[in-house]
Design a protein around this motif. Structure first.
Motif, PDB file in Angstrom:
ATOM      1  N   ARG A  49      43.940  19.505  -2.329  1.00  0.00           N
ATOM      2  CA  ARG A  49      43.550  18.494  -1.352  1.00  0.00           C
ATOM      3  C   ARG A  49      44.781  17.672  -1.033  1.00  0.00           C
ATOM      4  O   ARG A  49      45.425  17.126  -1.921  1.00  0.00           O
ATOM      5  CB  ARG A  49      42.423  17.604  -1.859  1.00  0.00           C
ATOM      6  N   MET A  50      45.103  17.602   0.265  1.00  0.00           N
ATOM      7  CA  MET A  50      46.275  16.877   0.713  1.00  0.00           C
ATOM      8  C   MET A  50      45.860  15.576   1.385  1.00  0.00           C
ATOM      9  O   MET A  50      44.986  15.569   2.256  1.00  0.00           O
ATOM     10  CB  MET A  50      47.094  17.720   1.684  1.00  0.00           C
ATOM     11  N   THR A  51      46.459  14.466   0.956  1.00  0.00           N
ATOM     12  CA  THR A  51      46.208  13.164   1.560  1.00  0.00           C
ATOM     13  C   THR A  51      47.507  12.590   2.087  1.00  0.00           C
ATOM     14  O   THR A  51      48.528  12.629   1.387  1.00  0.00           O
ATOM     15  CB  THR A  51      45.597  12.180   0.531  1.00  0.00           C
ATOM     16  N   MET A  52      47.487  12.085   3.309  1.00  0.00           N
ATOM     17  CA  MET A  52      48.669  11.483   3.907  1.00  0.00           C
ATOM     18  C   MET A  52      48.453   9.990   4.078  1.00  0.00           C
ATOM     19  O   MET A  52      47.414   9.565   4.590  1.00  0.00           O
ATOM     20  CB  MET A  52      48.988  12.119   5.259  1.00  0.00           C
ATOM     21  N   ALA A  53      49.414   9.203   3.634  1.00  0.00           N
ATOM     22  CA  ALA A  53      49.354   7.755   3.789  1.00  0.00           C
ATOM     23  C   ALA A  53      50.614   7.285   4.496  1.00  0.00           C
ATOM     24  O   ALA A  53      51.726   7.680   4.127  1.00  0.00           O
ATOM     25  CB  ALA A  53      49.215   7.069   2.433  1.00  0.00           C
ATOM     26  N   SER A  54      50.446   6.447   5.512  1.00  0.00           N
ATOM     27  CA  SER A  54      51.568   5.914   6.271  1.00  0.00           C
ATOM     28  C   SER A  54      51.559   4.394   6.184  1.00  0.00           C
ATOM     29  O   SER A  54      50.675   3.753   6.758  1.00  0.00           O
ATOM     30  CB  SER A  54      51.479   6.353   7.741  1.00  0.00           C
ATOM     31  N   GLN A  56      53.329   2.173   7.586  1.00  0.00           N
ATOM     32  CA  GLN A  56      53.573   1.469   8.840  1.00  0.00           C
ATOM     33  C   GLN A  56      52.291   1.120   9.582  1.00  0.00           C
ATOM     34  O   GLN A  56      52.090  -0.007  10.024  1.00  0.00           O
ATOM     35  CB  GLN A  56      54.500   2.287   9.760  1.00  0.00           C
ATOM     36  N   ASN A  57      51.398   2.108   9.724  1.00  0.00           N
ATOM     37  CA  ASN A  57      50.180   1.857  10.497  1.00  0.00           C
ATOM     38  C   ASN A  57      48.914   1.930   9.639  1.00  0.00           C
ATOM     39  O   ASN A  57      47.807   1.861  10.154  1.00  0.00           O
ATOM     40  CB  ASN A  57      50.071   2.848  11.668  1.00  0.00           C
ATOM     41  N   GLU A  58      49.099   2.095   8.318  1.00  0.00           N
ATOM     42  CA  GLU A  58      48.000   2.081   7.356  1.00  0.00           C
ATOM     43  C   GLU A  58      46.942   3.148   7.626  1.00  0.00           C
ATOM     44  O   GLU A  58      45.795   3.007   7.249  1.00  0.00           O
ATOM     45  CB  GLU A  58      47.341   0.695   7.316  1.00  0.00           C
ATOM     46  N   THR A  59      47.341   4.208   8.307  1.00  0.00           N
ATOM     47  CA  THR A  59      46.388   5.288   8.560  1.00  0.00           C
ATOM     48  C   THR A  59      46.466   6.311   7.430  1.00  0.00           C
ATOM     49  O   THR A  59      47.513   6.541   6.839  1.00  0.00           O
ATOM     50  CB  THR A  59      46.675   5.994   9.889  1.00  0.00           C
ATOM     51  N   GLN A  60      45.343   6.927   7.124  1.00  0.00           N
ATOM     52  CA  GLN A  60      45.294   7.952   6.100  1.00  0.00           C
ATOM     53  C   GLN A  60      44.490   9.130   6.597  1.00  0.00           C
ATOM     54  O   GLN A  60      43.545   8.978   7.367  1.00  0.00           O
ATOM     55  CB  GLN A  60      44.676   7.407   4.807  1.00  0.00           C
ATOM     56  N   GLY A  61      44.870  10.283   6.144  1.00  0.00           N
ATOM     57  CA  GLY A  61      44.122  11.485   6.473  1.00  0.00           C
ATOM     58  C   GLY A  61      44.042  12.369   5.255  1.00  0.00           C
ATOM     59  O   GLY A  61      44.920  12.340   4.395  1.00  0.00           O
ATOM     60  N   SER A  62      42.982  13.167   5.161  1.00  0.00           N
ATOM     61  CA  SER A  62      42.810  14.035   4.005  1.00  0.00           C
ATOM     62  C   SER A  62      42.321  15.402   4.463  1.00  0.00           C
ATOM     63  O   SER A  62      41.518  15.498   5.403  1.00  0.00           O
ATOM     64  CB  SER A  62      41.809  13.418   3.021  1.00  0.00           C
ATOM     65  N   GLN A  63      42.824  16.443   3.820  1.00  0.00           N
ATOM     66  CA  GLN A  63      42.451  17.796   4.199  1.00  0.00           C
ATOM     67  C   GLN A  63      42.519  18.699   2.978  1.00  0.00           C
ATOM     68  O   GLN A  63      43.409  18.565   2.126  1.00  0.00           O
ATOM     69  CB  GLN A  63      43.395  18.323   5.285  1.00  0.00           C
ATOM     70  N   SER A  64      41.570  19.627   2.873  1.00  0.00           N
ATOM     71  CA  SER A  64      41.561  20.560   1.753  1.00  0.00           C
ATOM     72  C   SER A  64      42.099  21.906   2.206  1.00  0.00           C
ATOM     73  O   SER A  64      42.140  22.223   3.397  1.00  0.00           O
ATOM     74  CB  SER A  64      40.148  20.728   1.198  1.00  0.00           C
TER      75      SER A  64
END
Length: 225
Positions: A49-54, A56-64
């Motif tokens: 499971r991959m999670t991305m955190a930024s 700068q804009n506090e956005t997050q996304g997650s994908q398996s």
């Protein structure tokens, strides 16, 4: 910096250097155990499971997804699933060690490039052996999570101005498998991969590590080589 260093300060510096070297040796031993276990199998499969955190804009996304790779060949297949679940494939990245195909299902398009064999290319097939070339490594101690003990390793690329400037690994102390990997890029983004369900020698077809246009009718091929 002072030109004269006291004897006490010199001892402190030498002690710190020795500790750093000792931790490097520990990191090499730990990573060698992981690499040895991986290389014992012709092919391995793992879910992630991959999670991305930024920041700068506090956005997050997650994908398996799943990763299947062959030791020593550069061959791999990464399958990413949509949020709907494993029944819906979102993207596939396939390499036979020479060519890489990146397929976007939504656009029914595949981009064809040469496989990246650089030290910092972060080829998924070298996930378990990436430390062997192009990285410095440091053991930073044990960490406990959920009742399990993990060995923490930090990797730093030796290349100048790399896109990924640091990688943090947590390694299962008992199983000698990578539990998680955190990648930090120069833009402040952080990518966290949690690995699970390690399967040695899964059965795969002979053409599993190539992309078939016949299996994707009407696919648009963008050859970027």
């Amino acid at each position: 910096m002072r030109k004269v260093i006291s004897a006490i300060a010199a001892v402190i510096i030498l002690s710190s250097t020795a500790a750093f070297a000792q931790k490097d040796a520990q990191a090499k031993t730990i990573l060698g155990q992981v690499s040895k276990k991986y290389k014992a199998y012709a092919t391995v499969k793992t879910d992630f499971r991959m999670t991305m955190a930024s920041p700068q804009n506090e956005t997050q996304g997650s994908q398996s997804g799943t990763l299947v790779s062959q030791s020593g060949t550069g061959k791999y297949r990464v399958t990413l699933f949509s949020p709907a679940g494993k029944s819906a494939v979102d993207q596939e990245i396939v390499s036979d060690g020479k060519t890489q195909w990146t397929y976007q299902k939504r656009d029914n398009e595949v981009q064809v490039t040469n496989a990246d064999h650089t030290a910092t290319g972060l080829n998924p097939a070298t996930l378990f052996t990436m430390y062997e070339k192009g990285y410095k490594y440091l053991y930073t101690g044990d960490q406990k999570q959920g009742g399990n003990t993990y060995q923490a390793i930090e990797l730093s690329p030796t290349a100048a101005s790399p896109a990924i400037f640091k990688v943090k690994l947590l390694i299962d102390k008992t199983a000698k498998l990578i539990y998680s990997a955190q990648l930090f890029d120069k833009n402040g983004n952080r990518y966290t991969y949690l690995l699970s369900n390690f399967v040695p020698n899964p059965k795969v077809a002979g053409d599993y590590f190539t992309f078939s246009t016949k299996a994707h009718p009407g696919v648009n091929v963008e050859d970027l080589r």
